[in-house]
Design an enzyme around this catalytic site. Sequence first.
Site, PDB file in Angstrom:
ATOM      1  N   ASP A  94      45.727-141.170  -1.286  1.00 14.67           N
ATOM      2  CA  ASP A  94      45.359-140.142  -0.307  1.00 14.67           C
ATOM      3  C   ASP A  94      44.471-140.722   0.792  1.00 14.67           C
ATOM      4  O   ASP A  94      43.875-141.782   0.642  1.00 14.67           O
ATOM      5  CB  ASP A  94      44.627-138.970  -0.994  1.00 14.67           C
ATOM      6  CG  ASP A  94      43.293-139.365  -1.607  1.00 14.67           C
ATOM      7  OD1 ASP A  94      43.217-140.445  -2.223  1.00 14.67           O
ATOM      8  OD2 ASP A  94      42.316-138.604  -1.456  1.00 14.67           O
ATOM      9  N   GLU A 189      41.396-139.282  -4.404  1.00 18.84           N
ATOM     10  CA  GLU A 189      40.102-139.961  -4.525  1.00 18.84           C
ATOM     11  C   GLU A 189      39.103-139.402  -3.526  1.00 18.84           C
ATOM     12  O   GLU A 189      37.928-139.240  -3.817  1.00 18.84           O
ATOM     13  CB  GLU A 189      40.285-141.466  -4.297  1.00 18.84           C
ATOM     14  CG  GLU A 189      39.060-142.312  -4.635  1.00 18.84           C
ATOM     15  CD  GLU A 189      38.086-142.536  -3.478  1.00 18.84           C
ATOM     16  OE1 GLU A 189      37.003-143.061  -3.721  1.00 18.84           O
ATOM     17  OE2 GLU A 189      38.408-142.158  -2.327  1.00 18.84           O
TER      18      GLU A 189
HETATM   19 ZN   LIG Z   1      38.909-145.193  -0.352  1.00 21.62          ZN
END
Ligand SMILES: [Zn+2]
Length: 427
Positions: A94, A189
């Site tokens: 992401d 994340e």
């Molecule tokens: Zn990162």
Amino acid sequence: MADTLLSRFLRYVQIDTQSDERSSSCPSTPGQWNLLRLLKAELDTLGAANVRLTDAGYLMATIPATNLPAATKKSGARSPRIQAPRLALFAHVDTAPDFSGKDVKPIVHSNYQGGAIKFPGNPRLLLDETVAPHLLDCKGKDIITASGTTLLGADDKAGVAILMTLAETLLTQPRIPHGDIRLCFTPDEEIGRGTDKLNLKDLDADVAYTLDGGTPGEISWETFSGDAAVVEIEGTSTHPGEAGTKGMVSALHLAAKLLCALPREKCAPESTTGRQGFIHPTRIEAGVEKATIKFILRDFQMPGLEEKGRILQGLCKGLQAATPGARVSCKIRKQYRNMAYWLEKDMRPVDLARQAIRSIGIEPTDHPVRGGTDGSRLTESGLPAPNLFAGMHNIHGPLEWVALQDMELSVKTCVKLAEIWGSATSR
Ligand SMILES: [Zn+2]
């Protein structure tokens, strides 16, 4: 190696994989599936083993061990082969919600010769050494930026492209000795959920690294410890015309007072650097009746983090005492802990990373992270996971950039790491 690494990187950054905190699904956005499925197909084509994409959007694969030389006893006699520790390497698919990741148009500035880099999509933007000091070390390198209207997404598609190139390198060069290597591509994340649904038994690794860092040579094995706090203030609403006689208590006004009382000169993100922690209000929703303020608390050391919690709770208590007509509450919850608390007990993952970096001719440097990484949670869960450089700079905004040659150094470091862990013994 260069063409493959570059073409991979350019392919991956053009897929919009921005994560979204408001979504409760995992991955939080459908775009992440597009990249995960593409990577799965590419890993299958490369001939990786056990390629599996889980229902929660974790993509895992194995680069099977090559023939390792049998370990030799001190006496010189050959011992039975000892299984090398299983190494896992992580990158997240992401990109940050802070700035648009839609329709990224990467630009390659080949053979950069110094000076400011301009952006066709926003003439006001300039990337130069005042905002990006590492550019001074990048003369002759190929710099990649976005076009000015989006972030680039080198965070962490640099890590993704590095690991995919590593997979290709090791799978096509079986003479490089290494043990089983597990690759793991994670979602979300950037919104702090990168390891929430990861099953460490499935991963089955003994040591890990995240490829999610900056300048060549950097190793991060210390991170902030983080807590989150929510302050709720309940006031009393009346008609404003009658407020003087009917006892209005404005939660909104009390929230403003609380924010003004924070010792910002010594613990705001904007006034702290290095190893200083902070108290950071991230969101407020307030009206006369009710106010909610969200905070994050950060510090490298637990006593410092606890002190920040006490400061906030003390201010809330003071506000409550001064305003009996309101109700003020402050709830603090744990987010993650400094990975150094675990790594300091066994520095081998850091030491072997330093050895790998030195072996490709650069000097390793420690880079404490003023934030958390997926590795913070992994380390606390029992899988030590320092973070390694991947070349990204000025992340989470339109100035984000990476040098192709820095990503190549990261691939070379990973190849060395694979070799070094392949000849290490389990403890
Ligand atoms: Zn990162």
